[in-house]
Motif scaffolding. Structure first.
Motif, PDB file in Angstrom:
ATOM      1  N   VAL A 154       0.832  -1.198   0.000  1.00 42.06           N
ATOM      2  CA  VAL A 154       0.000   0.000   0.000  1.00 42.06           C
ATOM      3  C   VAL A 154       0.869   1.251   0.000  1.00 42.06           C
ATOM      4  N   GLU A 155       1.982   1.180   0.707  1.00 41.77           N
ATOM      5  CA  GLU A 155       2.955   2.277   0.773  1.00 41.77           C
ATOM      6  C   GLU A 155       4.313   1.651   1.091  1.00 41.77           C
ATOM      7  N   LEU A 156       5.387   2.216   0.556  1.00 42.28           N
ATOM      8  CA  LEU A 156       6.713   1.675   0.808  1.00 42.28           C
ATOM      9  C   LEU A 156       7.285   2.208   2.114  1.00 42.28           C
ATOM     10  N   HIS A 157       8.221   1.462   2.670  1.00 42.15           N
ATOM     11  CA  HIS A 157       8.830   1.801   3.952  1.00 42.15           C
ATOM     12  C   HIS A 157      10.005   2.762   3.756  1.00 42.15           C
ATOM     13  N   GLY A 158      10.177   3.682   4.693  1.00 41.26           N
ATOM     14  CA  GLY A 158      11.368   4.531   4.720  1.00 41.26           C
ATOM     15  C   GLY A 158      11.460   5.499   3.550  1.00 41.26           C
ATOM     16  N   PHE A 159      12.709   5.742   3.100  1.00 43.53           N
ATOM     17  CA  PHE A 159      12.931   6.719   2.029  1.00 43.53           C
ATOM     18  C   PHE A 159      12.171   6.352   0.758  1.00 43.53           C
ATOM     19  N   ALA A 160      12.058   5.038   0.462  1.00 46.14           N
ATOM     20  CA  ALA A 160      11.373   4.618  -0.763  1.00 46.14           C
ATOM     21  C   ALA A 160       9.925   5.088  -0.799  1.00 46.14           C
ATOM     22  N   GLY A 161       9.338   5.327   0.376  1.00 45.71           N
ATOM     23  CA  GLY A 161       7.962   5.793   0.421  1.00 45.71           C
ATOM     24  C   GLY A 161       7.819   7.298   0.499  1.00 45.71           C
ATOM     25  N   SER A 162       8.920   8.015   0.387  1.00 45.46           N
ATOM     26  CA  SER A 162       8.895   9.472   0.558  1.00 45.46           C
ATOM     27  C   SER A 162       8.507  10.195  -0.722  1.00 45.46           C
ATOM     28  N   THR A 163       8.112  11.449  -0.558  1.00 44.35           N
ATOM     29  CA  THR A 163       7.800  12.298  -1.709  1.00 44.35           C
ATOM     30  C   THR A 163       9.031  12.508  -2.579  1.00 44.35           C
ATOM     31  N   THR A 164      10.196  12.608  -1.960  1.00 44.89           N
ATOM     32  CA  THR A 164      11.439  12.789  -2.714  1.00 44.89           C
ATOM     33  C   THR A 164      11.683  11.615  -3.653  1.00 44.89           C
ATOM     34  N   ALA A 165      11.480  10.378  -3.162  1.00 46.89           N
ATOM     35  CA  ALA A 165      11.688   9.194  -3.995  1.00 46.89           C
ATOM     36  C   ALA A 165      10.704   9.164  -5.151  1.00 46.89           C
ATOM     37  N   ARG A 166       9.474   9.556  -4.891  1.00 49.09           N
ATOM     38  CA  ARG A 166       8.464   9.593  -5.954  1.00 49.09           C
ATOM     39  C   ARG A 166       8.856  10.600  -7.037  1.00 49.09           C
ATOM     40  N   LEU A 256      -2.647  -9.321   6.444  1.00 48.89           N
ATOM     41  CA  LEU A 256      -1.657  -9.792   7.407  1.00 48.89           C
ATOM     42  C   LEU A 256      -0.390  -8.972   7.202  1.00 48.89           C
ATOM     43  N   ALA A 257      -0.006  -8.237   8.219  1.00 51.01           N
ATOM     44  CA  ALA A 257       1.146  -7.340   8.117  1.00 51.01           C
ATOM     45  C   ALA A 257       2.262  -7.812   9.041  1.00 51.01           C
ATOM     46  N   ALA A 258       3.484  -7.365   8.734  1.00 47.37           N
ATOM     47  CA  ALA A 258       4.664  -7.807   9.472  1.00 47.37           C
ATOM     48  C   ALA A 258       5.115  -6.743  10.468  1.00 47.37           C
ATOM     49  N   GLY A 259       5.374  -7.170  11.690  1.00 51.27           N
ATOM     50  CA  GLY A 259       5.823  -6.238  12.722  1.00 51.27           C
ATOM     51  C   GLY A 259       7.251  -5.783  12.538  1.00 51.27           C
ATOM     52  N   GLU A 260       8.084  -6.582  11.831  1.00 50.77           N
ATOM     53  CA  GLU A 260       9.479  -6.219  11.572  1.00 50.77           C
ATOM     54  C   GLU A 260       9.681  -5.886  10.095  1.00 50.77           C
ATOM     55  N   GLU A 261       8.698  -5.210   9.540  1.00 44.87           N
ATOM     56  CA  GLU A 261       8.677  -4.875   8.118  1.00 44.87           C
ATOM     57  C   GLU A 261       9.653  -3.758   7.776  1.00 44.87           C
ATOM     58  N   ARG A 262      10.405  -3.942   6.665  1.00 45.82           N
ATOM     59  CA  ARG A 262      11.312  -2.894   6.190  1.00 45.82           C
ATOM     60  C   ARG A 262      11.209  -2.677   4.683  1.00 45.82           C
ATOM     61  N   LEU A 263      10.162  -3.206   4.069  1.00 41.35           N
ATOM     62  CA  LEU A 263       9.941  -2.981   2.639  1.00 41.35           C
ATOM     63  C   LEU A 263       8.662  -2.199   2.380  1.00 41.35           C
ATOM     64  N   VAL A 264       7.563  -2.597   3.009  1.00 41.54           N
ATOM     65  CA  VAL A 264       6.328  -1.831   2.891  1.00 41.54           C
ATOM     66  C   VAL A 264       5.982  -1.251   4.257  1.00 41.54           C
ATOM     67  N   SER A 265       5.029  -0.339   4.283  1.00 42.30           N
ATOM     68  CA  SER A 265       4.671   0.345   5.526  1.00 42.30           C
ATOM     69  C   SER A 265       3.526  -0.386   6.223  1.00 42.30           C
ATOM     70  N   THR A 266       3.810  -0.992   7.366  1.00 41.08           N
ATOM     71  CA  THR A 266       2.762  -1.654   8.127  1.00 41.08           C
ATOM     72  C   THR A 266       1.707  -0.677   8.652  1.00 41.08           C
ATOM     73  N   PRO A 267       2.061   0.513   9.176  1.00 41.42           N
ATOM     74  CA  PRO A 267       1.015   1.467   9.573  1.00 41.42           C
ATOM     75  C   PRO A 267       0.078   1.834   8.422  1.00 41.42           C
ATOM     76  N   ALA A 268       0.626   1.948   7.209  1.00 43.32           N
ATOM     77  CA  ALA A 268      -0.213   2.266   6.054  1.00 43.32           C
ATOM     78  C   ALA A 268      -1.173   1.124   5.739  1.00 43.32           C
ATOM     79  N   VAL A 269      -0.713  -0.107   5.923  1.00 44.56           N
ATOM     80  CA  VAL A 269      -1.581  -1.266   5.710  1.00 44.56           C
ATOM     81  C   VAL A 269      -2.737  -1.243   6.706  1.00 44.56           C
TER      82      VAL A 269
END
Length: 332
Positions: A154-166, A256-269
């Motif tokens: 739904v949304e990427l984690h960290g910098f990959a999910g930022s406006t700058t990356a987009r 089903l979301a991952a608590g140790e997620e570093r690729l997608v954003s769990t809060p966004a899910v």
């Protein structure tokens, strides 16, 4: 077309391999299996980015044991489906809506003629995002009775999910660089990198198993995404999170979301699930991104949630029969 197996990753017996052709001509590799005995319906196993059918042999076997027909396919640009760049290692797609064409071909050319209803979708990461997008855009009856979205993109984690990356992806694409790797990207798959510090799974055996498949059948793998894929992914995620779009999904959904997620954003899910009309979200605290490839304790919780949400038509009939036989009529 064929399926590759290794000593640690055996293909479930009875595989039927088929070729699909999307409406724009893209050729896709697909496969399906039938369980022993009368099927309880069909699970459509929808992969994430950079995945391939062989990676899911264990999951396919577990679904067959549950009595489901299992059908799956490789997205365009990965696995043994048609690649879109001369460099096969580049994970590329032209438009995010092209994934709708792949799903349409899968539904019309494989599920409809060969797979009994009810149909359930079990979709991972990018595949979950594409399945939800297909459901929201569907002008006819939605094909799946229920959707299980595992770590949906739904949304990427960290910098990959930022406006700058987009903005970076959009700008580089506008310069004609869509087919190049994203900045810093290369041809090496995440599954070929060291286990220590990996973002996919905490299970070293399953991590090594996927890496071994790539060593023996390198043609099924891809490396990092292209700038074009990144731009398309942002367009897909923007559609999903736009006002009123998620609300168009009428199919019951379990996320089903991952608590140790570093690729997608769990809060966004979690936030996305709250917008759906009939959805729930379960966060597995000890899991990384690939929940279905995790350690046994995590996978046990995943399967418990799946089994509670996807009972299958036969189980529903059995429950109704038990209720009818109960003196109080309340046996369920």
């Amino acid at each position: 077309m064929e399926l590759f197996d290794t000593s640690a990753n055996r293909c479930p017996p009875g595989a039927n391999i088929v070729g699909l052709r999307a409406s724009d001509g893209a050729q896709l590799r697909a496969a399906y299996w039938r369980p022993e005995g009368p099927p309880r319906g069909t699970v459509a196993l929808v992969q994430g980015r950079a995945e391939f059918i062989e990676k899911y042999f264990e999951v396919i076997g577990e679904l067959l044991e549950r009595g489901f027909v299992v059908a799956t396919f490789d997205w365009r640009g990965q696995g043994l489906s048609q690649r879109l760049t001369r460099n096969r290692a580049r994970g590329h797609v032209r438009r995010s809506t092209d994934y709708r064409l792949d799903l349409d071909a899968f539904i019309r050319q494989l599920l409809t003629p060969d797979c009994p209803k009810p149909w359930f979708a079990l979709a991972h990461s990018m595949g979950a995002a594409a399945t939800l997008d297909h459901s929201a855009a569907c002008e006819e009856a939605e094909p799946f009775q229920r959707i299980v979205g595992v770590a949906p993109m739904v949304e990427l984690h960290g910098f990959a999910g930022s406006t700058t990356a987009r903005r970076l992806a959009s700008g580089l694409r506008a310069l004609g660089l869509a087919r190049l790797f994203v900045p810093g990207g290369n041809a090496r798959s995440l599954m070929e990198k060291p286990f220590v510090g990996n973002v996919l799974t905490g299970d070293p055996r399953r991590f090594a198993r996927a890496a071994e498949v790539l060593r023996q059948a390198p043609t099924v793998g891809i490396g990092d995404p292209t700038i074009g894929w990144a731009h398309a992914a942002y367009r897909l995620m923007d559609r999903l999170t736009a006002d009123g779009y998620a609300e168009r999904i009428r199919t019951p959904v379990l996320m089903l979301a991952a608590g140790e997620e570093r690729l997608v954003s769990t809060p966004a899910v979690e936030q996305f699930a709250r917008r759906l009309k009939t959805a729930s979200c379960l966060v597995l605290p000890d899991a990384r991104h690939e929940i279905m490839m995790e350690r046994a304790a995590v996978r046990a919780r995943f399967w418990a949630a799946f089994d509670a949400f996807v009972p299958g038509e036969a189980v529903l009939h059995e429950a109704a029969a038990r209720a009818a036989e109960s003196p109080s009529g309340a046996g369920v």
